[in-house]
Design a protein around this motif. Structure first.
Motif, short mmCIF file in Angstrom:
data_model
loop_
_atom_site.label_atom_id
_atom_site.label_comp_id
_atom_site.label_asym_id
_atom_site.label_seq_id
_atom_site.Cartn_x
_atom_site.Cartn_y
_atom_site.Cartn_z
N ASN A 9 44.83 50.83 52.71
CA ASN A 9 44.92 50.56 53.96
C ASN A 9 43.61 50.42 54.79
O ASN A 9 43.31 51.54 55.30
CB ASN A 9 45.98 51.45 54.75
CG ASN A 9 46.05 50.74 56.31
OD1 ASN A 9 45.76 49.93 56.59
ND2 ASN A 9 46.80 51.67 56.96
N MET A 10 42.76 49.30 54.89
CA MET A 10 41.60 49.54 55.31
C MET A 10 40.99 48.04 55.81
O MET A 10 41.78 46.94 55.09
CB MET A 10 40.51 50.07 54.56
CG MET A 10 40.24 49.19 53.14
SD MET A 10 38.98 49.80 52.04
CE MET A 10 39.88 51.75 51.68
N ASP A 11 40.21 47.70 56.57
CA ASP A 11 39.59 46.44 56.78
C ASP A 11 38.64 46.05 55.77
O ASP A 11 38.20 46.90 54.93
CB ASP A 11 38.88 46.83 58.35
CG ASP A 11 39.50 46.76 59.29
OD1 ASP A 11 40.97 46.23 59.29
OD2 ASP A 11 39.28 47.34 60.21
N PRO A 12 38.26 44.76 55.37
CA PRO A 12 37.32 44.21 54.65
C PRO A 12 35.87 45.30 54.53
O PRO A 12 35.42 45.61 55.56
CB PRO A 12 37.02 42.72 54.71
CG PRO A 12 38.16 42.55 55.69
CD PRO A 12 38.69 43.56 56.38
N ASP A 13 35.56 45.79 53.24
CA ASP A 13 34.53 46.65 53.27
C ASP A 13 33.34 45.76 52.90
O ASP A 13 33.41 45.28 51.65
CB ASP A 13 34.76 47.69 52.24
CG ASP A 13 33.78 48.72 52.16
OD1 ASP A 13 32.90 48.59 52.65
OD2 ASP A 13 34.14 49.82 51.39
N PHE A 14 32.42 45.56 53.47
CA PHE A 14 31.07 45.00 53.16
C PHE A 14 30.00 45.85 52.70
O PHE A 14 28.68 45.58 52.48
CB PHE A 14 30.58 44.26 54.11
CG PHE A 14 31.54 43.00 54.78
CD1 PHE A 14 32.30 42.02 53.80
CD2 PHE A 14 31.90 42.77 55.98
CE1 PHE A 14 32.96 41.11 54.42
CE2 PHE A 14 32.75 41.83 56.39
CZ PHE A 14 33.44 41.09 55.61
N SER A 15 30.22 47.06 52.14
CA SER A 15 29.35 48.04 51.75
C SER A 15 28.63 47.63 50.19
O SER A 15 27.36 47.60 50.21
CB SER A 15 29.85 49.40 51.62
OG SER A 15 30.89 49.39 50.68
N GLU A 16 29.46 46.86 49.50
CA GLU A 16 29.06 46.34 48.24
C GLU A 16 27.87 45.38 48.54
O GLU A 16 27.00 44.96 47.81
CB GLU A 16 29.99 45.96 47.31
CG GLU A 16 30.67 47.02 46.62
CD GLU A 16 31.74 46.62 45.68
OE1 GLU A 16 31.68 45.28 45.18
OE2 GLU A 16 32.83 47.17 45.55
N LEU A 17 28.13 44.18 49.55
CA LEU A 17 27.46 43.12 49.96
C LEU A 17 26.07 43.89 50.53
O LEU A 17 24.73 43.27 50.08
CB LEU A 17 27.82 42.43 50.96
CG LEU A 17 27.05 41.29 51.77
CD1 LEU A 17 26.49 40.24 50.44
CD2 LEU A 17 27.98 40.28 52.57
N ASP A 18 26.13 44.90 51.37
CA ASP A 18 24.79 45.56 52.00
C ASP A 18 24.03 46.24 50.66
O ASP A 18 22.76 45.78 50.80
CB ASP A 18 25.19 46.72 52.87
CG ASP A 18 25.98 46.29 54.01
OD1 ASP A 18 25.76 45.38 54.64
OD2 ASP A 18 26.74 47.27 54.60
N ASP A 25 16.12 43.34 48.03
CA ASP A 25 15.19 43.49 49.06
C ASP A 25 15.31 42.49 49.95
O ASP A 25 14.24 41.63 50.22
CB ASP A 25 13.66 43.73 48.46
CG ASP A 25 12.86 44.10 49.64
OD1 ASP A 25 13.30 44.65 50.61
OD2 ASP A 25 11.69 43.93 49.56
N LEU A 26 16.42 41.58 50.17
CA LEU A 26 16.63 40.64 51.04
C LEU A 26 17.16 41.00 52.33
O LEU A 26 17.98 41.98 52.52
CB LEU A 26 17.71 39.70 50.35
CG LEU A 26 17.27 39.09 49.16
CD1 LEU A 26 18.19 38.27 48.34
CD2 LEU A 26 16.05 38.10 49.25
N ASP A 27 16.98 40.31 53.37
CA ASP A 27 17.25 40.70 54.93
C ASP A 27 18.83 40.29 55.07
O ASP A 27 19.40 40.82 55.98
CB ASP A 27 16.33 39.94 55.93
CG ASP A 27 14.92 40.18 55.78
OD1 ASP A 27 14.69 41.41 55.39
OD2 ASP A 27 14.02 39.50 55.99
N GLY A 28 19.16 39.21 54.57
CA GLY A 28 20.57 38.60 54.86
C GLY A 28 21.39 37.77 54.04
O GLY A 28 20.63 37.37 52.71
N TYR A 29 22.46 37.22 54.05
CA TYR A 29 23.24 36.58 53.41
C TYR A 29 23.67 35.26 54.27
O TYR A 29 24.33 35.54 55.35
CB TYR A 29 24.67 37.29 52.96
CG TYR A 29 25.24 36.74 51.72
CD1 TYR A 29 25.05 36.89 50.35
CD2 TYR A 29 25.95 35.54 51.81
CE1 TYR A 29 25.59 36.35 49.15
CE2 TYR A 29 26.50 35.16 50.78
CZ TYR A 29 26.41 35.49 49.55
OH TYR A 29 27.01 34.89 48.33
#
Length: 400
Positions: A9-18, A25-29
């Motif tokens: 029970n949780m919202d999508p977790d983007f920690s792996e993307l972070d 060493d990239l600024d974004g996706y």
């Protein structure tokens, strides 16, 4: 049998993307696609028919070429900011540089406004967008690991509920198909008749599609394959249906509101199946049960697939594991993930990785031979903390 009930029970977790961005060493996706691209819909939380850009830099930022979707995106998207080309001086750039150059300068300005100088992009990111950004000094690297696709493999409670909603519609459609078979009568040469007309694969598909529409779902194709057609796992099937022959019905709808899929297969015989079909069905039911018994967190998709192969090979049936060139027997993998795409991660197949709580996977063993036809049984389950939960409620009965 290991059956669990605990769900995540949780919202999508983007920690792996972070973490992936930090590692490189990239600024974004950046994604440049419409919402039929599942990764775009998952990251943005927004459904739009035309391409738009989603930037992730720890937050979600959307950029639209026009104002058409602007108001709706502000209300519906999973975004911290929503902007348009006009917000970055698009028209003046068109007048100075022309429309193509103006677009690249707008996107570069959009990235610059968030101090993004380097991005990862999906493997199918538009080449023209990548080239123009590089021309503007932005570093663009391909995300060959498909991080967001990997993230989508683990479902939240809300996603599982969406999939279950699609499955309830799927089961109503399967019941409608089975009812037509049950109410048919057998004419000369085993041909099935319904309301005095030949019962065909096309007529069953029509009933399936109409039923799904009534339940808020749609699908582009479905499988209703009889006899030798059923010996090809992805033959959609066509023409008259016949008594005594196996009829594979495989339905994989998408719920129009949530965009999530379901997937289920049943095999039916109207009347008396021949001895081989009956034996195959019993054997496939055992292979199906063995696969379910192998599912638990920490098991691999390869181990679940091996459990199916063990059952078939012990009974003398060929599999691709025992003979990679075989054209009969068990000639496909055991299953796949289900979600925004009907086929997604994880794989329940040779080299399939570790199953984790929140993974939703099909279990669909089958046997095929043009001389006999085909038999396949498919449910799908969610992996839980202590086993699995079967999300499929439809009964399994060969004889109609």
């Amino acid at each position: 049998m290991k059956v669990g009930n605990a769900r995540r029970n949780m919202d999508p977790d983007f920690s792996e993307l972070d973490a992936a961005l930090d590692d490189r060493d990239l600024d974004g996706y950046l994604i440049d696609a419409d919402s039929t691209e599942a990764d775009q819909y998952y990251l943005s939380g927004f459904d739009a028919p035309d391409p738009f850009l989603t930037l992730y830099d720890g937050e979600v930022h959307l950029l639209f070429s026009r104002s058409l979707e602007y108001g709706r995106a502000n209300k519906e998207a999973r975004a911290d900011t929503v902007e348009r080309y006009v917000d970055f001086g698009y028209q003046s750039k068109v007048e100075e540089y022309g429309p193509r150059e103006a677009v690249s300068r707008v996107i570069a300005a959009f990235l610059d406004s968030y101090d993004v100088e380097s991005i990862a992009a999906p493997p199918r990111f538009p080449l023209s967008t990548a080239d123009r950004l590089r021309d503007r000094g932005v570093t663009v690297e391909s995300d060959d690991e498909s991080v967001i696709t990997e993230l989508r493999a683990t479902k939240t409670d809300e996603e599982i509920e969406h999939i279950e909603t699609a499955q309830r519609a799927n089961e109503a459609a399967m019941a409608a198909a089975e009812e037509l078979l049950r109410e048919s009568r057998t004419a000369a040469k085993g041909q099935l008749l319904y309301d005095g007309e030949r019962l065909t694969s096309e007529r069953i598909k029509e009933e399936i599609e109409v039923t799904l529409l009534g339940h808020g779902c749609a699908l582009d194709e479905t499988i209703v394959a009889c006899g030798s057609d059923a010996a090809d796992p992805h033959d959609r099937g066509s023409g008259p249906l016949r008594a005594g022959e196996p009829i594979i019905v495989d339905i994989f709808p998408q719920h129009k509101a949530s965009k999530y899929h379901a997937d289920m297969t049943r095999t039916f015989v109207v009347g008396e199946p021949d001895e081989t079909v009956a034996e195959w069905y019993e054997l496939t039911a055992r292979a199906h049960a063995a696969a379910l018994d192998a599912i638990e967190p920490g098991a691999t998709g390869a181990e679940v697939h091996d459990a199916v192969c063990d059952v078939y090979e012990e009974a003398g049936q060929p599999t691709l594991r025992s003979d990679e060139s075989t054209e009969t027997g068990f000639i496909h993998s055991t299953g796949h993930g289900v979600g925004l795409d009907v086929h997604e991660l994880p794989r329940v197949a040779p080299n399939g990785g570790v199953l984790e709580p929140g993974h939703v996977v099909t279990v669909e063993p089958g046997l095929y031979d043009p001389e006999v036809g085909g038999v396949r049984i498919e449910d799908f389950v969610v992996v839980t903390e202590d086993g699995y939960e079967n999300l499929t409620e439809y009964p399994k009965e060969l004889v109609v």
